[in-house]
Design a protein around this motif. Structure first.
Motif, mmCIF file in Angstrom:
data_model
loop_
_atom_site.group_PDB
_atom_site.id
_atom_site.type_symbol
_atom_site.label_atom_id
_atom_site.label_comp_id
_atom_site.label_asym_id
_atom_site.label_seq_id
_atom_site.Cartn_x
_atom_site.Cartn_y
_atom_site.Cartn_z
ATOM 1 N N GLU A 99 6.520 71.318 49.680
ATOM 2 C CA GLU A 99 7.050 69.890 49.679
ATOM 3 C C GLU A 99 6.203 69.014 50.611
ATOM 4 O OE1 GLU A 99 8.612 72.614 50.180
ATOM 5 O OE2 GLU A 99 10.194 72.844 48.781
ATOM 6 N N LEU A 100 5.641 69.717 51.792
ATOM 7 C CA LEU A 100 4.697 68.565 52.737
ATOM 8 C C LEU A 100 3.654 68.334 52.117
ATOM 9 C CD1 LEU A 100 5.448 70.328 56.126
ATOM 10 C CD2 LEU A 100 6.030 67.908 55.505
ATOM 11 N N LEU A 101 2.762 69.476 51.255
ATOM 12 C CA LEU A 101 1.766 69.003 50.580
ATOM 13 C C LEU A 101 1.760 67.959 49.687
ATOM 14 C CD1 LEU A 101 0.311 72.698 50.048
ATOM 15 C CD2 LEU A 101 -0.697 70.918 51.690
ATOM 16 N N LYS A 102 2.930 67.913 48.831
ATOM 17 C CA LYS A 102 2.989 66.794 47.977
ATOM 18 C C LYS A 102 3.309 65.733 48.508
ATOM 19 C CE LYS A 102 4.920 70.043 44.386
ATOM 20 N NZ LYS A 102 6.334 70.615 43.765
ATOM 21 N N LYS A 103 4.122 65.357 49.616
ATOM 22 C CA LYS A 103 4.454 64.278 50.442
ATOM 23 C C LYS A 103 2.989 63.759 51.051
ATOM 24 C CE LYS A 103 7.163 62.811 54.110
ATOM 25 N NZ LYS A 103 8.308 63.296 55.243
ATOM 26 N N LYS A 104 2.204 64.687 51.476
ATOM 27 C CA LYS A 104 1.033 64.190 52.000
ATOM 28 C C LYS A 104 0.029 63.828 50.928
ATOM 29 C CE LYS A 104 2.325 64.620 56.522
ATOM 30 N NZ LYS A 104 2.306 63.596 57.133
ATOM 31 N N GLY A 105 -0.008 64.270 49.982
ATOM 32 C CA GLY A 105 -0.952 64.059 48.823
ATOM 33 C C GLY A 105 -2.153 65.150 48.908
ATOM 34 N N LEU A 106 -1.935 66.243 49.418
ATOM 35 C CA LEU A 106 -2.944 67.321 49.812
ATOM 36 C C LEU A 106 -2.781 68.292 48.739
ATOM 37 C CD1 LEU A 106 -3.075 67.682 53.497
ATOM 38 C CD2 LEU A 106 -4.764 66.432 52.181
ATOM 39 N N SER A 107 -3.777 69.104 48.237
ATOM 40 C CA SER A 107 -3.957 70.006 47.641
ATOM 41 C C SER A 107 -3.972 71.318 48.313
ATOM 42 C CB SER A 107 -5.076 70.348 46.774
ATOM 43 O OG SER A 107 -6.376 70.332 47.328
ATOM 44 N N LYS A 108 -3.669 72.624 47.917
ATOM 45 C CA LYS A 108 -3.735 73.703 48.625
ATOM 46 C C LYS A 108 -5.335 73.985 49.206
ATOM 47 C CE LYS A 108 -0.189 76.037 46.160
ATOM 48 N NZ LYS A 108 0.347 77.103 45.471
ATOM 49 N N ASN A 109 -6.162 73.700 48.207
ATOM 50 C CA ASN A 109 -7.643 73.765 48.681
ATOM 51 C C ASN A 109 -8.011 72.921 49.476
ATOM 52 O OD1 ASN A 109 -9.978 75.127 47.909
ATOM 53 N ND2 ASN A 109 -10.757 73.030 46.989
ATOM 54 N N LYS A 110 -7.634 71.445 49.728
ATOM 55 C CA LYS A 110 -7.962 70.646 50.857
ATOM 56 C C LYS A 110 -7.369 71.265 52.065
ATOM 57 C CE LYS A 110 -9.390 66.217 51.251
ATOM 58 N NZ LYS A 110 -10.710 65.806 50.903
ATOM 59 N N LEU A 111 -5.895 71.640 51.987
ATOM 60 C CA LEU A 111 -5.498 72.007 53.321
ATOM 61 C C LEU A 111 -6.454 73.337 53.821
ATOM 62 C CD1 LEU A 111 -3.304 71.799 55.390
ATOM 63 C CD2 LEU A 111 -1.987 73.355 54.052
ATOM 64 N N SER A 112 -6.424 74.136 52.873
ATOM 65 C CA SER A 112 -7.231 75.446 53.471
ATOM 66 C C SER A 112 -8.605 75.153 54.109
ATOM 67 C CB SER A 112 -7.561 76.300 52.085
ATOM 68 O OG SER A 112 -8.523 75.952 51.288
ATOM 69 N N HIS A 113 -9.363 74.203 53.607
ATOM 70 C CA HIS A 113 -10.528 73.731 54.248
ATOM 71 C C HIS A 113 -10.275 72.939 55.778
ATOM 72 C CE1 HIS A 113 -13.576 74.637 51.321
ATOM 73 N NE2 HIS A 113 -12.623 74.062 50.266
ATOM 74 N N LYS A 114 -9.444 71.965 55.626
ATOM 75 C CA LYS A 114 -9.051 71.397 56.798
ATOM 76 C C LYS A 114 -8.438 72.210 57.919
ATOM 77 C CE LYS A 114 -7.904 66.621 55.173
ATOM 78 N NZ LYS A 114 -7.208 65.455 55.519
ATOM 79 N N ALA A 115 -7.410 73.267 57.616
ATOM 80 C CA ALA A 115 -6.964 74.078 58.464
ATOM 81 C C ALA A 115 -7.782 75.525 58.821
ATOM 82 C CB ALA A 115 -5.707 74.644 58.135
ATOM 83 N N GLU A 116 -8.676 75.456 58.071
ATOM 84 C CA GLU A 116 -9.857 76.495 58.157
ATOM 85 C C GLU A 116 -9.007 78.039 57.944
ATOM 86 O OE1 GLU A 116 -11.763 76.259 62.013
ATOM 87 O OE2 GLU A 116 -12.949 74.404 61.407
ATOM 88 N N MET A 117 -8.247 77.936 56.832
ATOM 89 C CA MET A 117 -7.467 79.124 56.546
ATOM 90 C C MET A 117 -7.975 79.485 55.096
ATOM 91 S SD MET A 117 -3.703 77.721 57.716
ATOM 92 C CE MET A 117 -3.175 79.132 56.926
ATOM 93 N N ASN A 118 -7.568 80.633 54.793
ATOM 94 C CA ASN A 118 -8.010 81.100 53.132
ATOM 95 C C ASN A 118 -6.913 80.619 52.389
ATOM 96 O OD1 ASN A 118 -6.863 83.257 51.041
ATOM 97 N ND2 ASN A 118 -8.966 84.134 52.070
ATOM 98 N N TRP A 119 -7.311 80.404 51.239
ATOM 99 C CA TRP A 119 -6.362 79.618 50.320
ATOM 100 C C TRP A 119 -5.162 80.573 49.824
ATOM 101 C CZ3 TRP A 119 -4.495 80.742 45.373
ATOM 102 C CH2 TRP A 119 -3.970 79.578 44.729
ATOM 103 N N LYS A 120 -5.291 81.796 49.826
ATOM 104 C CA LYS A 120 -4.264 82.827 49.405
ATOM 105 C C LYS A 120 -3.312 82.895 50.503
ATOM 106 C CE LYS A 120 -2.258 85.729 46.871
ATOM 107 N NZ LYS A 120 -1.233 85.098 45.826
ATOM 108 N N GLN A 121 -3.679 82.621 51.678
ATOM 109 C CA GLN A 121 -2.762 82.528 52.855
ATOM 110 C C GLN A 121 -1.900 81.201 52.854
ATOM 111 O OE1 GLN A 121 -4.454 82.518 56.644
ATOM 112 N NE2 GLN A 121 -2.681 83.130 57.681
ATOM 113 N N ILE A 122 -2.457 80.142 52.364
ATOM 114 C CA ILE A 122 -1.706 78.879 52.218
ATOM 115 C C ILE A 122 -0.969 79.161 50.886
ATOM 116 C CG2 ILE A 122 -2.148 76.354 51.441
ATOM 117 C CD1 ILE A 122 -3.074 76.695 54.192
ATOM 118 N N ASP A 123 -1.150 79.608 50.021
ATOM 119 C CA ASP A 123 -0.336 79.806 48.773
ATOM 120 C C ASP A 123 0.816 80.826 49.355
ATOM 121 O OD1 ASP A 123 0.040 79.668 46.034
ATOM 122 O OD2 ASP A 123 -0.290 81.835 45.782
ATOM 123 N N ASN A 124 0.782 81.935 49.815
ATOM 124 C CA ASN A 124 1.852 82.766 50.282
ATOM 125 C C ASN A 124 2.649 81.737 51.281
ATOM 126 O OD1 ASN A 124 0.862 84.799 49.365
ATOM 127 N ND2 ASN A 124 -0.125 85.822 50.836
#
Length: 76
Positions: A14-39
């Motif tokens: 919900e926060l990603l949608k509200k901020k207009g971010l994709s999981k991929n973009k968040l994974s880069h900004k937070a320096e995290m693995n995409w699968k971890q973000i997805d989980n």
């Protein structure tokens, strides 16, 4: 047994949608693995990592209560 104590809901999706971010973009900004973000987005983790929570709150500019919601036992 788990329902005796309630549960935590992770509202990352919900926060990603509200901020207009994709999981991929968040994974880069937070320096995290995409699968971890997805989980975290699908509430399919069993143990919370406080370092990860701090990263997510910092990158998303939110408070912990925006990310996590406790549902007491018996609440639908």
């Amino acid at each position: 047994m788990e329902e005796d104590y309630g549960y935590l809901e992770i509202r990352l999706n919900e926060l990603l949608k509200k901020k207009g971010l994709s999981k991929n973009k968040l994974s880069h900004k937070a320096e995290m693995n995409w699968k971890q973000i997805d989980n975290y987005c699908t509430n399919s983790i069993t143990r919370l990592d406080v370092y990860v929570l701090c990263k997510l709150c910092t990158v998303l500019g939110c408070e912990i209560q925006d990310l996590l919601v406790f549902h007491p036992p018996g609440e639908e």
